[in-house]
Design a protein around this motif. Structure first.
Motif, PDB file in Angstrom:
ATOM      1  N   PHE A  16      48.636  38.751  37.514  1.00 15.65           N
ATOM      2  CA  PHE A  16      47.953  39.846  36.910  1.00 15.65           C
ATOM      3  C   PHE A  16      46.476  39.204  37.749  1.00 15.65           C
ATOM      4  O   PHE A  16      46.252  39.477  38.990  1.00 15.65           O
ATOM      5  CB  PHE A  16      47.266  40.005  36.077  1.00 15.65           C
ATOM      6  N   LEU A  17      46.449  37.746  37.723  1.00 16.58           N
ATOM      7  CA  LEU A  17      45.303  36.894  38.431  1.00 16.58           C
ATOM      8  C   LEU A  17      45.343  37.025  39.313  1.00 16.58           C
ATOM      9  O   LEU A  17      44.308  37.746  40.356  1.00 16.58           O
ATOM     10  CB  LEU A  17      44.872  35.800  37.929  1.00 16.58           C
ATOM     11  N   VAL A  18      46.327  37.245  40.465  1.00 13.90           N
ATOM     12  CA  VAL A  18      46.410  36.475  41.322  1.00 13.90           C
ATOM     13  C   VAL A  18      46.392  37.928  42.053  1.00 13.90           C
ATOM     14  O   VAL A  18      45.521  38.234  42.903  1.00 13.90           O
ATOM     15  CB  VAL A  18      47.631  36.183  41.982  1.00 13.90           C
ATOM     16  N   PHE A  34      37.343  35.275  40.339  1.00 11.50           N
ATOM     17  CA  PHE A  34      37.697  34.094  39.950  1.00 11.50           C
ATOM     18  C   PHE A  34      37.094  33.575  38.963  1.00 11.50           C
ATOM     19  O   PHE A  34      37.180  32.747  37.580  1.00 11.50           O
ATOM     20  CB  PHE A  34      38.086  32.703  40.463  1.00 11.50           C
ATOM     21  N   TYR A  35      35.778  33.399  38.794  1.00 15.02           N
ATOM     22  CA  TYR A  35      34.733  33.005  37.895  1.00 15.02           C
ATOM     23  C   TYR A  35      34.677  33.117  36.165  1.00 15.02           C
ATOM     24  O   TYR A  35      34.950  33.072  35.703  1.00 15.02           O
ATOM     25  CB  TYR A  35      33.481  32.751  38.681  1.00 15.02           C
ATOM     26  N   LEU A  36      34.987  34.400  36.299  1.00 16.03           N
ATOM     27  CA  LEU A  36      34.448  35.498  35.226  1.00 16.03           C
ATOM     28  C   LEU A  36      36.238  35.429  34.128  1.00 16.03           C
ATOM     29  O   LEU A  36      36.320  35.226  33.099  1.00 16.03           O
ATOM     30  CB  LEU A  36      34.702  36.832  35.363  1.00 16.03           C
ATOM     31  N   VAL A 102      41.917  31.570  29.879  1.00 18.38           N
ATOM     32  CA  VAL A 102      42.606  32.573  31.379  1.00 18.38           C
ATOM     33  C   VAL A 102      44.215  30.900  32.154  1.00 18.38           C
ATOM     34  O   VAL A 102      45.099  31.307  31.978  1.00 18.38           O
ATOM     35  CB  VAL A 102      42.291  32.795  32.365  1.00 18.38           C
ATOM     36  N   LEU A 103      42.334  30.551  31.708  1.00 17.19           N
ATOM     37  CA  LEU A 103      43.559  28.412  32.647  1.00 17.19           C
ATOM     38  C   LEU A 103      44.238  28.136  32.253  1.00 17.19           C
ATOM     39  O   LEU A 103      45.558  27.402  31.818  1.00 17.19           O
ATOM     40  CB  LEU A 103      42.084  27.919  32.796  1.00 17.19           C
ATOM     41  N   VAL A 126      47.018  30.160  42.454  1.00 16.78           N
ATOM     42  CA  VAL A 126      46.243  30.291  42.227  1.00 16.78           C
ATOM     43  C   VAL A 126      45.024  29.318  43.230  1.00 16.78           C
ATOM     44  O   VAL A 126      44.026  28.957  43.375  1.00 16.78           O
ATOM     45  CB  VAL A 126      45.955  29.949  40.772  1.00 16.78           C
ATOM     46  N   LEU A 127      45.651  27.860  43.260  1.00 15.32           N
ATOM     47  CA  LEU A 127      45.212  27.035  44.395  1.00 15.32           C
ATOM     48  C   LEU A 127      44.946  27.470  45.978  1.00 15.32           C
ATOM     49  O   LEU A 127      43.723  26.957  46.232  1.00 15.32           O
ATOM     50  CB  LEU A 127      46.722  25.827  44.650  1.00 15.32           C
TER      51      LEU A 127
END
Length: 161
Positions: A16-18, A34-36, A102-103, A126-127
């Motif tokens: 989802f993040l990606v 990404f920050y949020l 999230v991390l 992610v990287l």
């Protein structure tokens, strides 16, 4: 509950993040999202975000750009029910269906996939996102370097456990 349960699990995943970040056309929108996500569940003051992302810009131009980026994120999040960018007095907050960091989710998901025969492409993605959003500002790059270090250290800790 089968269908909605699946939807919740997808939104909790690294995928989802990606997907959410990659769906955004504007580089600063990807960086802010990404920050949020990484700083979730905290709310953020607009002036702090403007200093972080637009540190060298004139205040009026920075605020106009911030509004454009926030609007872009809101539009990009429409396909994900329950995920939205909320406006607060003097700030914003990202709302996710499940609270948590999230991390930690990224690291837990990577560890869970270590026994699978295929490498975890989400971690690689992610990287790649981290590399793509570098250079926004000196302040953001410092935060990004710290975040990348936290990610690597967290992964090492999970692998050692």
């Amino acid at each position: 509950m089968g269908g909605s349960g699946k939807k919740w699990r997808v939104m909790e995943s690294v995928g989802f993040l990606v997907s959410a970040i990659r769906s955004m056309r504007l580089r600063k929108a990807r960086a802010l999202m990404f920050y949020l996500l990484v700083e979730h569940p905290h709310s953020h003051r607009t002036d702090k975000l403007m200093d972080l992302f637009w540190q060298d810009a004139e205040r009026d131009k920075a605020f106009a750009s911030f509004r454009q980026v926030a609007r872009h994120i809101r539009v990009a999040l429409v396909p994900w029910p329950g995920v939205q960018l909320d406006s607060l007095p003097g700030g914003i907050a990202l709302r996710l269906p499940k609270a948590g960091h999230v991390l930690e989710r990224i690291l837990d998901e990577v560890k869970a996939r270590l026994t699978e025969p295929e490498p975890d492409t989400n971690l690689r993605a992610v990287l790649e996102i981290i590399e793509e959003i570098q250079g926004i500002s000196g302040s953001f790059d410092s935060w990004l370097a710290i975040t990348k270090t936290r990610l690597v250290q967290g992964l090492q800790q999970r692998l050692d456990a």
